[in-house]
Design a protein around this motif. Sequence first.
Motif, short mmCIF file in Angstrom:
data_model
loop_
_atom_site.label_atom_id
_atom_site.label_comp_id
_atom_site.label_asym_id
_atom_site.label_seq_id
_atom_site.Cartn_x
_atom_site.Cartn_y
_atom_site.Cartn_z
N ARG A 194 -6.82 -7.49 -11.16
CA ARG A 194 -7.21 -7.62 -9.74
C ARG A 194 -7.36 -6.23 -9.12
O ARG A 194 -8.23 -6.00 -8.28
CB ARG A 194 -6.16 -8.45 -9.01
CG ARG A 194 -5.97 -9.83 -9.62
CD ARG A 194 -4.75 -10.53 -9.10
NE ARG A 194 -3.51 -9.81 -9.45
CZ ARG A 194 -2.30 -10.14 -9.02
NH1 ARG A 194 -2.14 -11.19 -8.23
NH2 ARG A 194 -1.23 -9.44 -9.38
N TYR A 195 -6.51 -5.31 -9.54
CA TYR A 195 -6.63 -3.92 -9.09
C TYR A 195 -8.01 -3.36 -9.48
O TYR A 195 -8.66 -2.66 -8.71
CB TYR A 195 -5.50 -3.09 -9.71
CG TYR A 195 -5.88 -1.70 -10.14
CD1 TYR A 195 -5.78 -0.62 -9.27
CD2 TYR A 195 -6.38 -1.47 -11.43
CE1 TYR A 195 -6.16 0.66 -9.66
CE2 TYR A 195 -6.76 -0.21 -11.83
CZ TYR A 195 -6.65 0.86 -10.95
OH TYR A 195 -7.04 2.10 -11.33
N MET A 196 -8.43 -3.72 -10.70
CA MET A 196 -9.68 -3.13 -11.20
C MET A 196 -10.89 -3.60 -10.39
O MET A 196 -11.88 -2.91 -10.28
CB MET A 196 -9.85 -3.45 -12.69
CG MET A 196 -8.78 -2.74 -13.50
SD MET A 196 -9.13 -2.64 -15.24
CE MET A 196 -8.33 -4.08 -15.85
N ILE A 197 -10.79 -4.81 -9.82
CA ILE A 197 -11.90 -5.31 -8.99
C ILE A 197 -11.79 -4.74 -7.58
O ILE A 197 -12.79 -4.40 -6.94
CB ILE A 197 -11.88 -6.86 -8.97
CG1 ILE A 197 -12.02 -7.40 -10.40
CG2 ILE A 197 -12.99 -7.41 -8.08
CD1 ILE A 197 -11.77 -8.90 -10.53
N LEU A 198 -10.55 -4.62 -7.10
CA LEU A 198 -10.38 -4.18 -5.70
C LEU A 198 -10.68 -2.68 -5.51
O LEU A 198 -11.16 -2.27 -4.46
CB LEU A 198 -8.95 -4.47 -5.24
CG LEU A 198 -8.68 -5.94 -4.91
CD1 LEU A 198 -7.18 -6.19 -4.75
CD2 LEU A 198 -9.43 -6.38 -3.65
N LYS A 199 -10.41 -1.89 -6.54
CA LYS A 199 -10.56 -0.44 -6.38
C LYS A 199 -11.99 -0.04 -5.98
O LYS A 199 -12.18 0.67 -4.98
CB LYS A 199 -10.10 0.28 -7.65
CG LYS A 199 -10.14 1.78 -7.51
CD LYS A 199 -9.57 2.48 -8.73
CE LYS A 199 -9.80 3.97 -8.60
NZ LYS A 199 -9.26 4.73 -9.73
N PRO A 200 -13.02 -0.47 -6.73
CA PRO A 200 -14.36 -0.08 -6.29
C PRO A 200 -14.75 -0.65 -4.92
O PRO A 200 -15.51 -0.02 -4.18
CB PRO A 200 -15.28 -0.65 -7.39
CG PRO A 200 -14.44 -1.49 -8.27
CD PRO A 200 -13.01 -1.14 -8.03
N LEU A 201 -14.20 -1.81 -4.59
CA LEU A 201 -14.49 -2.36 -3.26
C LEU A 201 -13.87 -1.48 -2.18
O LEU A 201 -14.47 -1.23 -1.13
CB LEU A 201 -13.95 -3.80 -3.13
CG LEU A 201 -14.61 -4.85 -4.03
CD1 LEU A 201 -13.90 -6.20 -3.87
CD2 LEU A 201 -16.10 -4.99 -3.71
N TYR A 261 -4.54 -1.29 -3.98
CA TYR A 261 -5.79 -1.09 -3.22
C TYR A 261 -6.08 -2.22 -2.23
O TYR A 261 -6.98 -2.08 -1.40
CB TYR A 261 -6.98 -0.90 -4.17
CG TYR A 261 -7.02 0.49 -4.75
CD1 TYR A 261 -7.45 1.56 -3.98
CD2 TYR A 261 -6.58 0.75 -6.05
CE1 TYR A 261 -7.46 2.86 -4.49
CE2 TYR A 261 -6.59 2.03 -6.57
CZ TYR A 261 -7.04 3.08 -5.79
OH TYR A 261 -7.04 4.37 -6.28
N SER A 262 -5.37 -3.36 -2.33
CA SER A 262 -5.69 -4.45 -1.40
C SER A 262 -5.46 -4.01 0.05
O SER A 262 -6.22 -4.35 0.95
CB SER A 262 -4.89 -5.70 -1.72
OG SER A 262 -3.51 -5.47 -1.51
N GLY A 263 -4.40 -3.21 0.26
CA GLY A 263 -4.12 -2.74 1.61
C GLY A 263 -5.26 -1.88 2.14
O GLY A 263 -5.64 -1.99 3.31
N LEU A 264 -5.84 -1.05 1.26
CA LEU A 264 -6.97 -0.22 1.69
C LEU A 264 -8.16 -1.09 2.06
O LEU A 264 -8.87 -0.81 3.04
CB LEU A 264 -7.38 0.73 0.55
CG LEU A 264 -6.89 2.16 0.73
CD1 LEU A 264 -5.41 2.24 0.44
CD2 LEU A 264 -7.66 3.11 -0.17
#
Length: 387
Positions: free
Chosen positions: A273-280, A320-323
């Motif tokens: 999930r981190y890997m998807i959220l980071k580029p977003l 990264y979800s917080g960002l």
Amino acid sequence: MSSENTVVLHKGLDNVYVAESSICYIDGENSKLFYRGYSVEDLAQRSTFEEVAFLLIYGWLPKREEFEGFVRTLRESYTPPQEVLAWLKTLPSQAHPMDVLRTAISMLSLYDRQGVDGGLEANRLRGLRVIGVTPTIIASFARIRRGVNPVEPKMDLPIASNFLYMLRGTEPDAFDASVMDKAMILHAEHEMNASTFSCIVTASTLSDMYSAITAGVATLKGPLHGGANEAALKYIQSVGSPEKAAEAVDRTLAAKQRIMGFGHRVYKNYDPRYMILKPLAKQLGERKGTLNLYLTAEAVERAAVERLSQHKLFPNVDFYSGLVFNALGIETDLFTPVFAMSRNAGWVAHVLEYLADNRLVRPKAYYTGKLNSPYVEMDRRGDKVEG
Ligand code: CMC
């Protein structure tokens, strides 16, 4: 004293299987996550939160008619009972939205038209109502405490867009709506985590869906679980700039504190999930002018991975979800409620699955206290060591 002389304590229930389930599979060594057999990457790329909620709850991807009926039921629940809205207006503005949400979900049971029906369908309907109404409760409280009127939900908007619309007062553009929807998909389910287990413990007594979800929200709140997103963002903000990241991480670890958004009981590698959220998070940073925060997060991540990866500690969903939520204009203390409004889908799915083959959850505690202590009257206590 227990007569068992080979008691094995499962503190934290690490690696203990408590149920069979066909809802979610995590391969923590290889960074894989599947909902009902579908990879989370595929679902985030090609699906919607509503479709994923259907998949989790029913077990299959819906045909168009099934989907339309499901969405209709969710949307019929967008508007909270008037009494709940009126209550939100009485709350102290400094109340934590997670506390507000926990109490509000519990309150919903008071206005349930299903009464005491404990059947599967009645519980499913309750679950769908909670999924439909939670975003409105969160957004309404967020506005009320800002001193502005809540915005009524739009019946033609999906949950993710509707949430941003109710929070901001204007409809999000397609990019923001799509990122919010993906973030909700990524938070929708995660196997037998602490909050899901709480839901199941509560449901296993044949309590009800509202009680189960209330327990789930209560458990999600803590910083070791859903509360980590808020803590991670605050940490990254406190670091301030990429150049200060390595020193800050060293200071944190030297003080024996944890880097929030790092580590996981199941993932011993990068969280998918981190890997998807980071580029977003990066794209949002570029679009919203918050790239410095993103670059600071990246620098913290790099420094933390350098120091922690040897211990199999890697960034998790919360790093990264917080960002992402911050760039979408969501207030920091709403992050965990947003996690909850997504996780509702998984909680409902697990409660229904568990109830279909229910067994009361009743573990044991290994007793290490005294026995046969002599009872001493109150006025005579404290003079000598008892027992
Ligand atoms: N930063 C630094 N050290 C850590 C961290 C971290 N984030 N996480 C674990 N450790 C260390 C810990 O100090 C311990 O070291 P030692 O063996 O020297 O005492 C070792 O790693 C094992 O830690 P643990 O607490 O036994 O491991 P766990 O499986 O119980 O921990 C965790 C899982 C998520 C509670 C933990 O990694 C943590 O506290 N992370 C920070 C909070 C966080 O990001 N939580 C969100 C989890 S993902 C979203 C969700 O599912 O809710």
